[in-house]
Design a protein around this motif. Structure first.
Motif, short mmCIF file in Angstrom:
data_model
loop_
_atom_site.label_atom_id
_atom_site.label_comp_id
_atom_site.label_asym_id
_atom_site.label_seq_id
_atom_site.Cartn_x
_atom_site.Cartn_y
_atom_site.Cartn_z
N PHE A 238 -3.02 -5.20 -11.21
CA PHE A 238 -2.89 -6.26 -10.20
C PHE A 238 -3.64 -7.51 -10.64
O PHE A 238 -4.65 -7.45 -11.34
CB PHE A 238 -3.39 -5.77 -8.83
N PRO A 271 -0.02 2.45 -7.73
CA PRO A 271 0.54 2.99 -6.49
C PRO A 271 0.99 4.44 -6.64
O PRO A 271 1.68 4.78 -7.61
CB PRO A 271 1.73 2.06 -6.21
N ASP A 273 2.42 6.29 -3.91
CA ASP A 273 3.41 6.73 -2.93
C ASP A 273 4.50 7.52 -3.64
O ASP A 273 4.88 7.20 -4.77
CB ASP A 273 4.05 5.53 -2.23
N THR A 278 9.55 3.56 -2.51
CA THR A 278 8.32 2.98 -3.05
C THR A 278 7.71 3.79 -4.19
O THR A 278 6.83 3.30 -4.88
CB THR A 278 7.25 2.84 -1.95
N LYS A 318 -9.17 0.90 -0.23
CA LYS A 318 -8.70 -0.17 0.64
C LYS A 318 -7.50 0.26 1.48
O LYS A 318 -6.67 1.03 1.02
CB LYS A 318 -8.30 -1.38 -0.21
N HIS A 319 -7.44 -0.27 2.70
CA HIS A 319 -6.29 -0.05 3.58
C HIS A 319 -5.58 -1.39 3.74
O HIS A 319 -5.65 -2.03 4.79
CB HIS A 319 -6.74 0.50 4.93
N GLN A 320 -4.91 -1.81 2.69
CA GLN A 320 -4.24 -3.10 2.72
C GLN A 320 -2.72 -2.92 2.79
O GLN A 320 -2.10 -3.26 3.80
CB GLN A 320 -4.62 -3.92 1.47
N GLU A 321 -2.13 -2.41 1.73
CA GLU A 321 -0.67 -2.23 1.71
C GLU A 321 -0.22 -1.17 2.71
O GLU A 321 0.90 -1.21 3.21
CB GLU A 321 -0.21 -1.85 0.30
N ARG A 322 -1.11 -0.19 2.98
CA ARG A 322 -0.81 0.86 3.95
C ARG A 322 -1.94 0.87 4.98
O ARG A 322 -3.12 0.76 4.61
CB ARG A 322 -0.71 2.22 3.28
N ASP A 326 -5.27 4.09 1.19
CA ASP A 326 -5.11 3.26 -0.01
C ASP A 326 -3.89 3.78 -0.77
O ASP A 326 -3.86 4.95 -1.15
CB ASP A 326 -6.37 3.37 -0.87
N TYR A 327 -2.92 2.92 -1.01
CA TYR A 327 -1.71 3.44 -1.63
C TYR A 327 -1.87 3.73 -3.12
O TYR A 327 -0.96 4.22 -3.76
CB TYR A 327 -0.51 2.57 -1.32
N TYR A 328 -3.06 3.49 -3.67
CA TYR A 328 -3.40 3.99 -5.00
C TYR A 328 -3.98 5.41 -4.93
O TYR A 328 -4.13 6.06 -5.97
CB TYR A 328 -4.45 3.11 -5.66
#
Length: 365
Positions: A238, A271, A273, A278, A318-322, A326-328
């Motif tokens: 990223f 990611p 998921d 996704t 982190k809870h950003q995209e989900r 954390d989607y990582y």
């Protein structure tokens, strides 16, 4: 679980045996001449970064927090026994994937507080299972400016941690995570002072972060005051332009330089998921997805260079995209109380970690 052993460890044993006799013969002469009697610090060829095959366990929302660090699955009301029981269940799930190392955060809002008394259960549960533990400081202020928030509190924190774990060979110490608020010279000076102030901690149980956001280790590798320590590097896709596989290999190697024999990649991730719209297949060597090329390049390079690898994150983050995870993150946490279990989010991501650690016979590329 039997930890993976790299060929380097066998060579190191033979060198140690071959060097024993001259060391014994030289010892009386050193004492007679008033020379130092302490053991020589390990050189790069004696370190074994490949032994660290692990994951990060983090606080939900990331570890940059002006409050105690309560990891995902734990509760601030938990006592030592409860934390230890929960951690034992979590580590059992980690070990099923081949993990032998867990990286845990510390900060001044946790250490030396009632929560620290409970939190040590997570450290003790790991060492009881034979896991290595890397304790790393995240600055505990709202600004997260890459500098130590309170130097006196920082020193007190590390003195408390060292008093408890300096003699435990399973515990390793990373003075600071991502010291991006310091210049390369400032950070090297700070790291050298940290080492000098804690002589009980052997150098080969210290991880010195690379400069910036742990972007490169070449500068700390070149500082002789830091010789004998491991170096920690972070590498993410990223914030960077998309690259092909070879471009990602080159990008990672640019941060390593000639220092792979001391370097542990203690944060990298992508990611995880595993949903049709996704999810990525990290086992697909022909994938056109940038994240797939990145993760395959990192895991191949770690394996090829005999480096260590500690994925970010297994849990927490982190809870950003989900909104709820954390989607990582590698795992979904299930269960209640101390009856916890883990489910891999994307099995192909686990496959690539095992590849990095040498736990498979997979092909490069």
């Amino acid at each position: 679980m039997t930890p993976h052993t790299t060929p380097r460890s066998g060579r190191r044993t033979r060198r140690a045996l071959a060097g024993l006799l001259p060391m014994l013969l030289a010892a009386p002469m050193a004492l007679a001449s008033g020379g130092p009697s302490s053991a020589a610090e390990p050189g790069p060829e004696e370190l074994d970064p490949g032994q660290f095959q692990g994951v990060n366990w983090a606080r939900p929302g990331d570890n940059f927090a002006d409050e105690p660090l309560v990891l995902e699955g734990l509760d601030a009301a938990d006592d030592y026994d409860t934390v230890r029981a929960k951690a034992d269940a979590v580590y059992g799930g980690f070990q099923e994937t081949g993990v032998n190392t867990v990286r845990l955060p510390v900060n001044t809002k946790s250490v030396g507080t009632p929560w620290w008394d409970a939190y040590t259960g997570a450290i003790d549960a790991a060492t009881a299972k034979g896991l290595k533990v890397v304790l790393s400081y995240w600055e505990d202020g709202a600004s997260s400016d890459g500098r130590i928030t309170d130097t006196a509190a920082f020193d007190s924190m590390w003195d408390t941690v060292a008093d408890k774990y300096a003699d435990d060979d399973h515990v390793y110490f990373e003075p600071m995570n991502e010291p991006h608020g310091y210049s390369a010279t400032e950070w090297a000076d700070l790291a050298a002072t940290w080492i000098t102030d804690r002589p009980r901690i052997p150098k080969d149980r210290i991880f010195i972060s690379g400069t910036g956001y742990n972007d490169e280790v070449k500068s700390v590798c070149a500082d002789s005051r830091l010789d004998g320590t491991y170096l920690s590097l972070h590498h993410y896709a990223f914030g960077k332009e998309a690259k092909d596989y070879d471009g990602w290999v080159a990008d990672l190697k640019n941060g390593i330089g000639d220092c792979a024999s001391r370097t542990v990649l203690d944060e990298f991730g992508a990611p995880m998921d595993d949903e049709p719209d996704t999810g990525f297949d990290y086992n697909d060597a022909d994938s056109g997805e940038n994240f797939v090329r990145y993760l395959r390049a990192d895991t191949d390079t770690v394996r090829d260079l005999g480096m260590g690898a500690i994925y970010w994150p297994a849990l927490g983050g982190k809870h950003q995209e989900r909104p709820t995870y954390d989607y990582y993150s590698l795992f979904a946490l299930q269960g209640t109380g101390t009856e916890l279990s883990l489910t891999p989010r994307n099995p192909s991501g686990i496959d690539r970690l095992k590849h990095a650690w040498g736990h498979d016979a997979g092909r490069r590329g």
